[in-house]
Write a protein that holds these residues in place. Structure first.
Motif, mmCIF file in Angstrom:
data_model
loop_
_atom_site.group_PDB
_atom_site.id
_atom_site.type_symbol
_atom_site.label_atom_id
_atom_site.label_comp_id
_atom_site.label_asym_id
_atom_site.label_seq_id
_atom_site.Cartn_x
_atom_site.Cartn_y
_atom_site.Cartn_z
ATOM 1 N N GLU A 100 9.499 -1.587 4.365
ATOM 2 C CA GLU A 100 9.357 -2.222 3.059
ATOM 3 C C GLU A 100 7.940 -2.745 2.893
ATOM 4 O OE1 GLU A 100 13.852 -3.992 2.494
ATOM 5 O OE2 GLU A 100 12.344 -5.297 3.400
ATOM 6 N N ALA A 101 7.500 -2.766 1.635
ATOM 7 C CA ALA A 101 6.171 -3.301 1.336
ATOM 8 C C ALA A 101 6.216 -4.823 1.401
ATOM 9 C CB ALA A 101 5.715 -2.845 -0.047
ATOM 10 N N VAL A 102 5.141 -5.401 1.912
ATOM 11 C CA VAL A 102 5.035 -6.862 1.976
ATOM 12 C C VAL A 102 3.886 -7.341 1.095
ATOM 13 C CG1 VAL A 102 6.100 -7.064 4.246
ATOM 14 C CG2 VAL A 102 3.625 -6.728 4.073
ATOM 15 N N GLY A 103 3.425 -6.446 0.195
ATOM 16 C CA GLY A 103 2.347 -6.809 -0.718
ATOM 17 C C GLY A 103 2.829 -7.787 -1.772
ATOM 18 N N ASP A 104 1.998 -7.974 -2.780
ATOM 19 C CA ASP A 104 2.318 -8.908 -3.855
ATOM 20 C C ASP A 104 3.590 -8.502 -4.583
ATOM 21 O OD1 ASP A 104 -0.025 -10.272 -3.284
ATOM 22 O OD2 ASP A 104 -1.188 -9.148 -4.774
ATOM 23 N N SER A 105 4.353 -9.498 -4.977
ATOM 24 C CA SER A 105 5.560 -9.271 -5.762
ATOM 25 C C SER A 105 5.170 -8.757 -7.149
ATOM 26 C CB SER A 105 6.338 -10.581 -5.879
ATOM 27 O OG SER A 105 7.522 -10.375 -6.601
ATOM 28 N N PHE A 106 5.990 -7.882 -7.713
ATOM 29 C CA PHE A 106 5.727 -7.297 -9.032
ATOM 30 C C PHE A 106 6.947 -7.531 -9.911
ATOM 31 C CE2 PHE A 106 5.662 -4.037 -12.239
ATOM 32 C CZ PHE A 106 4.324 -3.909 -12.565
ATOM 33 N N THR A 107 6.757 -8.190 -11.037
ATOM 34 C CA THR A 107 7.888 -8.496 -11.911
ATOM 35 C C THR A 107 7.694 -8.040 -13.356
ATOM 36 O OG1 THR A 107 6.994 -10.701 -12.345
ATOM 37 C CG2 THR A 107 8.605 -10.500 -10.539
ATOM 38 N N ASP A 108 6.560 -7.445 -13.663
ATOM 39 C CA ASP A 108 6.324 -6.975 -15.029
ATOM 40 C C ASP A 108 6.936 -5.578 -15.181
ATOM 41 O OD1 ASP A 108 5.507 -6.626 -17.597
ATOM 42 O OD2 ASP A 108 3.355 -6.707 -17.171
ATOM 43 N N TYR A 109 8.254 -5.536 -15.189
ATOM 44 C CA TYR A 109 8.988 -4.274 -15.154
ATOM 45 C C TYR A 109 8.688 -3.361 -16.341
ATOM 46 C CZ TYR A 109 11.539 -6.859 -11.586
ATOM 47 O OH TYR A 109 11.860 -7.596 -10.485
ATOM 48 N N ASN A 110 8.294 -3.908 -17.467
ATOM 49 C CA ASN A 110 7.960 -3.085 -18.633
ATOM 50 C C ASN A 110 6.751 -2.185 -18.376
ATOM 51 O OD1 ASN A 110 9.925 -3.737 -20.682
ATOM 52 N ND2 ASN A 110 9.050 -5.792 -20.624
ATOM 53 N N GLN A 111 5.981 -2.478 -17.355
ATOM 54 C CA GLN A 111 4.801 -1.673 -17.007
ATOM 55 C C GLN A 111 5.175 -0.405 -16.232
ATOM 56 O OE1 GLN A 111 1.222 -2.596 -16.935
ATOM 57 N NE2 GLN A 111 1.589 -4.216 -18.414
ATOM 58 N N ILE A 112 6.377 -0.372 -15.646
ATOM 59 C CA ILE A 112 6.776 0.765 -14.812
ATOM 60 C C ILE A 112 7.035 1.979 -15.700
ATOM 61 C CG2 ILE A 112 8.422 1.650 -13.119
ATOM 62 C CD1 ILE A 112 9.067 -1.308 -12.445
ATOM 63 N N ASP A 113 6.372 3.069 -15.383
ATOM 64 C CA ASP A 113 6.542 4.313 -16.139
ATOM 65 C C ASP A 113 7.675 5.167 -15.577
ATOM 66 O OD1 ASP A 113 4.218 3.976 -17.916
ATOM 67 O OD2 ASP A 113 3.068 4.164 -16.054
ATOM 68 N N VAL A 114 7.713 5.281 -14.251
ATOM 69 C CA VAL A 114 8.667 6.162 -13.588
ATOM 70 C C VAL A 114 9.221 5.457 -12.361
ATOM 71 C CG1 VAL A 114 8.950 8.367 -12.367
ATOM 72 C CG2 VAL A 114 7.422 8.246 -14.328
ATOM 73 N N ALA A 115 10.518 5.642 -12.126
ATOM 74 C CA ALA A 115 11.154 5.114 -10.914
ATOM 75 C C ALA A 115 11.784 6.269 -10.146
ATOM 76 C CB ALA A 115 12.208 4.076 -11.262
#
Length: 176
Positions: A100-115
């Protein structure tokens, strides 16, 4: 067919392939993913387990192209959050021996283009069978109306005619 029976069936199918054959099959799947990721700026991915389509090089290639790559991190409460991935140095072993990544948390889900979504099995309607813990279903459901393009990532032998679904299961838009 019940979910547990389908998991066993796919596991048996997987055993028919050597590690080298799975690597070759992974490369084919990753090539088919490329057009779907070309215009994406922010990609939610998964750091694959040995029995999944190998995403390790793909993830590093996406970072090298300047894309923001997000990987899930399992939380103690049964949830999942997204963390930024910039290099293999951002990884540590987490729940269920998943890197798992231990980088910065990301919560601006509207920015995600593809999952990119892993699964044990998928059908042509985008129904997904996971490992049975429900992490992705809960996470994707919590995203609600986020305009997210979801892609189920699997080997051809993981594609089945019908995945049994329940009310809480979340489908993907396409399966590659």
């Amino acid at each position: 067919m019940l979910k547990d029976e389908l998991r066993l069936l796919v596991k048996e199918r997987r055993r028919q392939y050597s590690r080298q054959q799975l690597e070759t099959l992974s490369q084919t799947v990753v090539k088919r993913l490329a057009p779907h990721l070309r215009d994406a700026s922010v990609v939610m991915a998964f750091y694959s387990l040995p029995d999944e389509v190998d995403t390790h090089q793909l993830i590093d290639d996406l970072v090298a192209m300047g894309k923001t790559v997000l990987l899930p991190k399992v939380l103690d409460d049964g949830g999942m959050e997204l963390r930024r991935y910039t290099s293999a140095a951002d990884l540590q072993e987490g729940a269920f021996h998943i890197m798992e990544a231990v980088g910065d948390s990301f919560t601006d889900y509207n920015q995600i283009d593809v999952a990119l979504i892993p699964g044990v099995a998928f059908d042509a309607q985008g129904h997904r069978l996971g490992r049975g813990k429900g992490y992705y279903d809960r996470f994707l459901r919590a995203l609600g109306t986020v305009p997210l393009h979801t892609i189920g990532v699997c080997f051809e032998f993981q594609k089945v005619e019908n995945v049994p679904i329940e009310r809480h299961d979340v489908s993907v838009d396409i399966v590659i």
